[in-house]
Design a protein around this motif. Structure first.
Motif, mmCIF file in Angstrom:
data_model
loop_
_atom_site.group_PDB
_atom_site.id
_atom_site.type_symbol
_atom_site.label_atom_id
_atom_site.label_comp_id
_atom_site.label_asym_id
_atom_site.label_seq_id
_atom_site.Cartn_x
_atom_site.Cartn_y
_atom_site.Cartn_z
ATOM 1 N N PRO A 192 70.288 8.113 11.061
ATOM 2 C CA PRO A 192 70.352 9.518 12.093
ATOM 3 C C PRO A 192 71.389 10.191 12.392
ATOM 4 O O PRO A 192 72.182 9.228 12.318
ATOM 5 C CB PRO A 192 69.489 9.009 13.487
ATOM 6 N N ASN A 193 71.435 11.861 12.883
ATOM 7 C CA ASN A 193 72.500 12.306 13.525
ATOM 8 C C ASN A 193 73.453 12.391 12.366
ATOM 9 O O ASN A 193 74.876 12.400 12.415
ATOM 10 C CB ASN A 193 73.057 11.678 15.019
ATOM 11 N N LEU A 208 69.991 15.062 18.608
ATOM 12 C CA LEU A 208 68.415 14.699 18.060
ATOM 13 C C LEU A 208 67.602 15.606 18.670
ATOM 14 O O LEU A 208 67.359 16.177 18.814
ATOM 15 C CB LEU A 208 68.436 13.539 17.181
ATOM 16 N N VAL A 236 67.234 13.809 10.926
ATOM 17 C CA VAL A 236 66.339 13.614 12.727
ATOM 18 C C VAL A 236 65.732 12.110 12.467
ATOM 19 O O VAL A 236 66.682 11.028 13.167
ATOM 20 C CB VAL A 236 65.674 14.410 12.572
ATOM 21 N N GLU A 293 66.290 19.097 18.088
ATOM 22 C CA GLU A 293 64.505 19.624 18.359
ATOM 23 C C GLU A 293 63.862 20.016 19.060
ATOM 24 O O GLU A 293 63.341 21.185 18.809
ATOM 25 C CB GLU A 293 64.136 17.587 18.154
ATOM 26 N N ILE A 322 62.229 21.969 11.198
ATOM 27 C CA ILE A 322 62.009 20.673 10.549
ATOM 28 C C ILE A 322 61.542 19.868 9.591
ATOM 29 O O ILE A 322 60.498 20.164 9.662
ATOM 30 C CB ILE A 322 62.074 19.261 11.869
#
Length: 208
Positions: free
Chosen positions: A67-68, A12, A44, A16, A24
């Motif tokens: 997340p992920n 992540l 994220v 980013e 995002i």
């Protein structure tokens, strides 16, 4: 066990930095996420619920993503598939063209899909358990193993699912789930914190 996908933070962080937050998007809790043609969403921060409507017009739980993990129009053939945020979320939107032209991104996305596949298999296996109480326990075990946070009493499930959502996931009724949850609380298997979030006190080892 707390949900920790392999190299999740590195993946992540790399995404980013590479996209400099240009793709995002922030969604507040309870928002519907549009499934865009030829685009993939990567979580994220936050939690996402995937569901679809069955022939009776009932909402069927397909998965819970953290997340992920990834989802999107390229990964489903269901016309009535819906994604909603269970908390405030930051999601990264990437086109399939970018994915196919970036080997590093393609490899990491494959690991995301492996996590999705494993969870989907576990959800299907729950429906084969005998008795609603076993299925409710199995679902809560699965969720706290993936997303639980250790606390003094056991594992805290920070995401919120209604009794109706649990019932839809397990092909039963809300009334039955409410009754079973009461039994599990009386047995000391689970409890609620001051914010009415579920804590699983004793987590037996179960093979799905």
């Amino acid at each position: 066990m707390v949900f920790t996908p392999n190299s999740a933070n590195d993946f992540l962080g790399d995404l980013e930095n590479s996209y400099q937050r240009r793709n995002i998007v922030h969604f507040i809790a309870g928002s519907s996420i549009p499934l865009l043609p030829d685009h993939v969403w990567i979580v994220v921060r936050g939690m996402i619920k995937l569901s679809c409507l069955n022939e009776q017009g009932e909402d069927t739980l397909l998965g819970i993503l953290g997340p992920n993990q990834c989802f999107g129009e390229p990964f489903t053939d269901l016309e009535l598939c819906e994604s909603k945020t269970l908390s405030d979320c930051d999601l990264l939107c990437i086109s399939m063209d970018e994915i196919t032209s970036t080997p590093h991104l393609s490899v990491n996305l494959m690991h995301c899909l492996i996590n999705r596949h494993r969870q989907s298999e576990a959800f299907i296996a729950l429906l084969g358990l005998r008795g609603v109480q076993n299925r409710v326990c199995g679902l809560l075990e699965l969720l706290v193993q993936d997303y639980g946070q250790p606390c003094e009493q056991g594992l805290l499930l920070t995401l919120r699912l209604t009794h109706q959502e649990i019932a839809n996931a397990l092909s039963t009724t809300r009334v039955t789930v409410t009754r079973v949850m009461g039994i599990l609380k009386d047995q000391g298997w689970l409890l609620h914190d001051k914010d009415q979030r579920i804590i699983v006190k004793h987590l037996p080892k179960r093979k799905f």
